[in-house]
Design a protein around this motif. Structure first.
Motif, PDB file in Angstrom:
ATOM      1  N   GLU A  57      -0.032   5.490  -6.030  1.00 33.05           N
ATOM      2  CA  GLU A  57       1.280   4.867  -6.193  1.00 33.05           C
ATOM      3  C   GLU A  57       1.319   3.579  -5.382  1.00 33.05           C
ATOM      4  N   ILE A  58       2.124   2.661  -5.833  1.00 35.65           N
ATOM      5  CA  ILE A  58       2.342   1.414  -5.097  1.00 35.65           C
ATOM      6  C   ILE A  58       3.179   1.736  -3.867  1.00 35.65           C
ATOM      7  N   GLU A  59       2.888   1.066  -2.764  1.00 37.87           N
ATOM      8  CA  GLU A  59       3.602   1.306  -1.512  1.00 37.87           C
ATOM      9  C   GLU A  59       5.110   1.300  -1.703  1.00 37.87           C
ATOM     10  N   ALA A  72       1.056  -6.398  -1.346  1.00 29.51           N
ATOM     11  CA  ALA A  72       1.297  -4.953  -1.217  1.00 29.51           C
ATOM     12  C   ALA A  72       0.039  -4.224  -1.681  1.00 29.51           C
ATOM     13  N   ARG A  73       0.014  -2.930  -1.480  1.00 32.42           N
ATOM     14  CA  ARG A  73      -1.163  -2.103  -1.769  1.00 32.42           C
ATOM     15  C   ARG A  73      -0.818  -0.955  -2.714  1.00 32.42           C
ATOM     16  N   ARG A  75      -1.922   2.875  -3.063  1.00 36.42           N
ATOM     17  CA  ARG A  75      -2.556   3.878  -2.206  1.00 36.42           C
ATOM     18  C   ARG A  75      -2.590   5.237  -2.881  1.00 36.42           C
ATOM     19  N   GLY A  79      -3.909   8.139   1.515  1.00 38.59           N
ATOM     20  CA  GLY A  79      -3.854   6.833   2.170  1.00 38.59           C
ATOM     21  C   GLY A  79      -4.924   5.865   1.718  1.00 38.59           C
ATOM     22  N   ASP A  81      -6.920   3.100  -0.080  1.00 35.91           N
ATOM     23  CA  ASP A  81      -6.455   1.868  -0.717  1.00 35.91           C
ATOM     24  C   ASP A  81      -7.278   1.605  -1.979  1.00 35.91           C
ATOM     25  N   SER A  83      -6.176  -0.751  -4.272  1.00 37.17           N
ATOM     26  CA  SER A  83      -5.585  -1.991  -4.787  1.00 37.17           C
ATOM     27  C   SER A  83      -6.589  -2.842  -5.545  1.00 37.17           C
ATOM     28  N   GLY A 122       6.292   5.530  -4.492  1.00 38.34           N
ATOM     29  CA  GLY A 122       5.327   5.400  -3.398  1.00 38.34           C
ATOM     30  C   GLY A 122       5.336   6.535  -2.409  1.00 38.34           C
ATOM     31  N   HIS A 123       6.204   7.525  -2.620  1.00 43.43           N
ATOM     32  CA  HIS A 123       6.287   8.665  -1.699  1.00 43.43           C
ATOM     33  C   HIS A 123       5.636   9.928  -2.253  1.00 43.43           C
TER      34      HIS A 123
END
Length: 168
Positions: A57-59, A72-73, A75, A79, A81, A83, A122-123
């Protein structure tokens, strides 16, 4: 005849993060396929990610445009990355669009790559927010209309109007 870039998962290809597809049998997609209009792509696979792969998901608070711009990343739940793979997939989509005279894109809603109206927040809780994924944002920034699988009629109408405009 102009072509349409379509998320491969919508066409029944098992390319989603969980190894499944998101097939959306629809008369418009069948007609486009019969007409030879469809160019299929999974940007995440094109960017080098495996099948299956961990969900990403995007941050929180960011969108695909921010990822595309390097602000932005994307992730994974742990966690990690990813991207670079998402940006590489968006670049592949842009290259296909240029090479195949793509008039529009129909992409999988909710995806961190393909979401055109919504992405996950993102959560990793299943909640969505109004935003675009990385590939959708890159295509839109390049001036290509981007539709979700829920907007096939609108995409078809737009495509037919483009065909009329370009007819001799």
């Amino acid at each position: 005849m102009r072509r349409v870039l379509v998320s491969a998962c919508l066409l029944g290809q098992p390319v989603r993060y969980d190894g499944r597809d998101a097939a959306r049998p629809h008369p418009i997609l069948r007609r486009w396929a019969d007409e030879g209009r469809i160019v299929a792509l999974c940007p995440e696979v094109a960017g080098g990610l495996s099948i299956p792969r961990p969900a990403a998901e995007i941050e929180p608070g960011a969108d695909g445009r921010a990822v595309w711009q390097g602000l932005a990343r994307v992730r994974q739940r742990d966690g990690g990355d990813v991207s670079a793979a998402f940006v590489a997939g968006a670049r592949q989509a842009l290259e296909l669009a240029a090479r195949h005279d793509i008039a529009a894109a129909v992409l999988k809603e909710g995806s961190p790559s393909c979401g055109s109206g919504q992405i996950h927040d993102g959560h990793f809780q299943g909640k969505r927010v109004a935003a675009m994924g990385v590939t959708a944002a890159a295509l839109a920034q390049a001036g290509l209309p981007v539709f979700s699988e829920h907007q096939l009629e609108a995409a078809d109408a737009w495509l037919r109007a483009q065909d009329r405009c370009s007819a001799p």
